[in-house]
Enzyme design. Structure first.
Site, PDB file in Angstrom:
ATOM      1  N   LYS A   1      18.821   7.795   3.390  1.00 42.16           N
ATOM      2  CA  LYS A   1      18.562   6.343   3.427  1.00 42.16           C
ATOM      3  C   LYS A   1      17.168   6.119   4.002  1.00 42.16           C
ATOM      4  O   LYS A   1      16.570   7.035   4.580  1.00 42.16           O
ATOM      5  CB  LYS A   1      19.610   5.642   4.295  1.00 42.16           C
ATOM      6  CG  LYS A   1      19.600   6.120   5.735  1.00 42.16           C
ATOM      7  CD  LYS A   1      20.638   5.408   6.581  1.00 42.16           C
ATOM      8  CE  LYS A   1      20.540   5.908   8.027  1.00 42.16           C
ATOM      9  NZ  LYS A   1      21.493   5.275   8.921  1.00 42.16           N
TER      10      LYS A   1
ATOM     11  N   ASN B   1      22.589  -0.372 -10.561  1.00 38.37           N
ATOM     12  CA  ASN B   1      22.521   1.093 -10.563  1.00 38.37           C
ATOM     13  C   ASN B   1      23.259   1.634 -11.784  1.00 38.37           C
ATOM     14  O   ASN B   1      24.093   0.950 -12.374  1.00 38.37           O
ATOM     15  CB  ASN B   1      23.183   1.638  -9.286  1.00 38.37           C
ATOM     16  CG  ASN B   1      23.052   3.144  -9.172  1.00 38.37           C
ATOM     17  OD1 ASN B   1      21.996   3.722  -9.494  1.00 38.37           O
ATOM     18  ND2 ASN B   1      24.114   3.804  -8.736  1.00 38.37           N
TER      19      ASN B   1
ATOM     20  N   GLY C   1      13.331  10.529 -14.207  1.00 42.39           N
ATOM     21  CA  GLY C   1      12.961   9.227 -14.760  1.00 42.39           C
ATOM     22  C   GLY C   1      13.332   9.015 -16.210  1.00 42.39           C
ATOM     23  O   GLY C   1      12.759   8.154 -16.884  1.00 42.39           O
ATOM     24  N   SER C   2      14.337   9.738 -16.717  1.00 43.18           N
ATOM     25  CA  SER C   2      14.681   9.552 -18.132  1.00 43.18           C
ATOM     26  C   SER C   2      15.295   8.169 -18.375  1.00 43.18           C
ATOM     27  O   SER C   2      15.087   7.576 -19.447  1.00 43.18           O
ATOM     28  CB  SER C   2      15.612  10.663 -18.619  1.00 43.18           C
ATOM     29  OG  SER C   2      16.884  10.563 -18.016  1.00 43.18           O
TER      30      SER C   2
ATOM     31  N   HIS D   1      25.552   5.109 -12.770  1.00 39.33           N
ATOM     32  CA  HIS D   1      26.228   6.255 -12.154  1.00 39.33           C
ATOM     33  C   HIS D   1      26.863   7.104 -13.264  1.00 39.33           C
ATOM     34  O   HIS D   1      27.478   6.557 -14.180  1.00 39.33           O
ATOM     35  CB  HIS D   1      27.307   5.763 -11.172  1.00 39.33           C
ATOM     36  CG  HIS D   1      27.982   6.875 -10.462  1.00 39.33           C
ATOM     37  ND1 HIS D   1      27.417   7.518  -9.386  1.00 39.33           N
ATOM     38  CD2 HIS D   1      29.169   7.504 -10.696  1.00 39.33           C
ATOM     39  CE1 HIS D   1      28.231   8.478  -8.979  1.00 39.33           C
ATOM     40  NE2 HIS D   1      29.298   8.487  -9.753  1.00 39.33           N
TER      41      HIS D   1
ATOM     42  N   ARG E   1      18.659   7.371  -2.385  1.00 42.85           N
ATOM     43  CA  ARG E   1      18.898   6.839  -1.033  1.00 42.85           C
ATOM     44  C   ARG E   1      19.951   5.731  -1.127  1.00 42.85           C
ATOM     45  O   ARG E   1      19.937   4.945  -2.085  1.00 42.85           O
ATOM     46  CB  ARG E   1      17.630   6.220  -0.450  1.00 42.85           C
ATOM     47  CG  ARG E   1      16.418   7.096  -0.564  1.00 42.85           C
ATOM     48  CD  ARG E   1      16.159   7.840   0.699  1.00 42.85           C
ATOM     49  NE  ARG E   1      15.019   8.729   0.497  1.00 42.85           N
ATOM     50  CZ  ARG E   1      14.404   9.371   1.461  1.00 42.85           C
ATOM     51  NH1 ARG E   1      14.799   9.222   2.713  1.00 42.85           N
ATOM     52  NH2 ARG E   1      13.405  10.164   1.204  1.00 42.85           N
TER      53      ARG E   1
HETATM   54  C1  GRF Z   1      21.315   9.723 -13.836  1.00 45.54           C
HETATM   55  O1  GRF Z   1      22.194  10.678 -14.343  1.00 45.54           O
HETATM   56  C2  GRF Z   1      22.041   8.613 -13.121  1.00 45.54           C
HETATM   57  O2  GRF Z   1      23.334   8.440 -13.565  1.00 45.54           O
HETATM   58  C3  GRF Z   1      22.053   9.070 -11.694  1.00 45.54           C
HETATM   59  O3  GRF Z   1      20.843   9.771 -11.530  1.00 45.54           O
HETATM   60  C4  GRF Z   1      20.404  10.309 -12.770  1.00 45.54           C
HETATM   61  C5  GRF Z   1      18.972   9.926 -12.950  1.00 45.54           C
HETATM   62  O4  GRF Z   1      18.374  10.599 -13.997  1.00 45.54           O
HETATM   63  N1  GRF Z   1      22.200   7.925 -10.822  1.00 45.54           N
HETATM   64  P1  GRF Z   1      16.916  10.182 -14.481  1.00 45.54           P
HETATM   65  O5  GRF Z   1      15.976  10.369 -13.304  1.00 45.54           O
HETATM   66  O6  GRF Z   1      16.968   8.775 -14.970  1.00 45.54           O
HETATM   67  O7  GRF Z   1      16.587  11.154 -15.588  1.00 45.54           O
END
Ligand code: GRF
Length: 195
Positions: free
Chosen positions: A68, A112, A15-16, A114, A96
């Protein structure tokens, strides 16, 4: 009082990025409100972190599939989001693949982040893919979510160098630091605000 976009953040992990978004809201850099934090995993740290901010949280019931939700499970999630009057669905480490009926319930309203410069290195552990490919630069991408995984329209990207001697952990940490700046700023841009 002017109303601001009402977000749900969905995550499966630490959850960062959620924290970065919530802190940007609190600092006045992002005019939005998180109305709900949802996880598919009951013990995901994102839920404890959300509760520490005093935000409402929810855990999805177990799904028969690992990657999913079932269509019924997703319909229940849509119902939950509607009950909380959610306008935007923000994926932050949600593991998912988003399907129907969620996609149709929030058209162009699911975002999202990535950990690569899409379209390079789609899929899992993109930083390891970048290291294995020997590229000198990777990064992170904020994009719209559609039915094709990691392929929706790109909203914003940030470049991150790959350094001599990088390990998967050191590279991932550098990408995540960039994510924490990029995600709130990209959302602010998307909602038509300056960040
Ligand atoms: C991030 O690196 C994001 O790019 C990917 O999942 C990770 C989530 O990290 N989709 P966090 O839970 O927000 O720390």
């Amino acid at each position: 009082m002017k109303s601001v976009p009402r977000l749900a953040v969905l995550g499966s992990g630490k959850g960062s990025n959620f924290v970065a978004i919530q802190e940007a809201i609190q600092a006045g850099r992002l005019a939005a409100r998180i109305g709900l934090v949802v996880s598919d995993l009951a013990d995901a740290p994102i839920l404890t972190r959300a509760a520490a901010f005093g935000l409402p949280t929810a855990t999805l019931p177990p799904s028969p599939f690992r990657t999913k939700l079932s269509p019924e499970g997703e319909a229940a999630l849509v119902e939950l989001l509607r009950r909380h009057e959610i306008e935007w669905v923000i994926l932050a480490g949600y593991m998912r693949v988003v399907k129907e009926p969620l996609l149709s319930a929030f058209p162009n309203r699911i975002i999202n982040i990535h950990p690569s410069l899409l379209p390079a290195f789609k899929g899992l552990r993109a930083w390891e893919q970048a290291l294995a490919a020997g590229v000198k630069e990777t990064g992170c991408t904020v994009h719209f979510v559609n039915r094709d995984v990691d392929a929706g329209e790109i909203i914003a990207q940030e470049r991150v160098p790959v350094l001599e001697g990088d390990t998967p952990e050191s590279l991932h940490a550098r990408i995540q630091a960039a994510e924490h700046e990029l995600y709130p700023a990209a959302l602010a841009g998307l909602f038509g605000q300056s960040s």
